[in-house]
Design a protein around this motif. Structure first.
Motif, PDB file in Angstrom:
ATOM      1  N   ASP A 224       0.826  -1.199   0.000  1.00 14.38           N
ATOM      2  CA  ASP A 224       0.000   0.000   0.000  1.00 14.38           C
ATOM      3  C   ASP A 224       0.868   1.259   0.000  1.00 14.38           C
ATOM      4  O   ASP A 224       1.948   1.275   0.586  1.00 14.38           O
ATOM      5  CB  ASP A 224      -0.914   0.003   1.235  1.00 14.38           C
TER       6      ASP A 224
ATOM      7  N   ARG B 265       0.070   7.574  -2.844  1.00 12.09           N
ATOM      8  CA  ARG B 265       0.611   8.668  -2.024  1.00 12.09           C
ATOM      9  C   ARG B 265       2.069   8.947  -2.372  1.00 12.09           C
ATOM     10  O   ARG B 265       2.516  10.085  -2.378  1.00 12.09           O
ATOM     11  CB  ARG B 265       0.458   8.312  -0.530  1.00 12.09           C
TER      12      ARG B 265
ATOM     13  N   ARG C  62     -11.612   1.550  -8.935  1.00 10.01           N
ATOM     14  CA  ARG C  62     -10.714   2.647  -9.340  1.00 10.01           C
ATOM     15  C   ARG C  62     -11.027   3.085 -10.777  1.00 10.01           C
ATOM     16  O   ARG C  62     -11.659   2.340 -11.525  1.00 10.01           O
ATOM     17  CB  ARG C  62      -9.267   2.173  -9.216  1.00 10.01           C
TER      18      ARG C  62
HETATM   19 MG    MG Z   1      -4.139   2.171  -0.885  1.00  6.92          MG
END
Ligand code: MG
Ligand code: IPE
Length: 227
Positions: free
Chosen positions: A2, A6, A53
């Motif tokens: 993950d 970001r 997504r």
């Molecule tokens: Mg994620």
């Protein structure tokens, strides 16, 4: 795995740049796990929920994974790594990708140094529902449904229970990952984003795991009356 998005956002790059950077980490972690003597490694690459997504991100991921599987197949074989794919659903997965998964599974089928399970289009709940269906279809009487017989109907029933789950990027959620198999797993949540995660981070997670006292609901050995 993950934190790709970001990682990219921190660099003012599109999310896809984060996914691209993730490939290097995947290879690093596979090599580190193998060298450390880990016999079972599972990577959560794409969940049943990731279909939500944007279409272009999903398409990018499918293509990236396809290229990575083809590119790294010789290395995986040379390293003695048996590869298999958990969750792949037809026809949601592009047929060419499903074929590459099948080819890599065949190519590495005899390897036993480490088993690498790539969870792709995976959902823990879906696996549990599929196992229930399979039991019912097989006409198994209710009183014969035990934890053992149920687990035997899950995909890849030879996979041992998960010992350690590492979720990068600091998020602390299960996100539908191998729900049955993680019942007694230890969890670590390193803050580092997946594209920055390297072999030393992985080894640190293993070290953390080694410090944990696993009781499986029991009491510590020194307090159970044993000498
Ligand atoms: Mg994620
Ligand atoms: C993980 O990184 C990759 C996949 C789930 C395919 P994310 O894409 O979830 O990255 P963040 O959570 O947005 O940072």
């Amino acid at each position: 795995m993950d934190g790709n998005g970001r990682w990219a956002a921190q660099r003012s790059l599109p999310r896809t740049a984060g996914h691209r950077a993730a490939e290097r980490t995947v290879i690093d972690v596979i090599e580190a796990a193998r060298s450390a003597g880990v016999e079972w490694l599972s990577l959560y690459a794409f969940s049943t929920e990731n279909w939500r997504r944007p279409d272009d991100e999903v398409a990018f991921l499918m293509e990236l994974v396809r290229r990575a599987v083809r590119k790294h197949a010789p290395l995986l074989r040379a390293r003695g790594i048996r590869c298999r794919f958990l969750g792949v659903t037809h026809p949601r997965i592009p047929p060419a990708l499903a074929q590459d998964f099948a080819d890599l599974t065949t190519l590495t089928g005899e390897s036993r140094r480490m088993t690498l399970t790539v969870a792709f289009d995976h959902g823990g709940r879906r696996d549990i529902v599929a196992a229930a269906r399979s039991l019912i279809r097989g006409g198994v009487p209710a009183e014969d449904v035990t934890e053992e017989s149920f687990a035997a109907h899950l995909p890849f029933p030879d996979t041992p229970d998960v010992d350690l789950v590492i979720r990068t990027s600091g998020e602390q959620r299960i996100s539908n990952f191998m729900l049955w198999q993680v019942a007694y797993a230890e969890w670590v949540f390193p803050p580092v984003l997946w594209p920055d995660f390297r072999a030393p981070h992985f080894l640190e997670c293993l070290h953390t795991y080694q410090q944990r006292e696993r009781r499986f609901g029991g009491v510590p050995p020194k307090q159970n009356g044993a000498p």
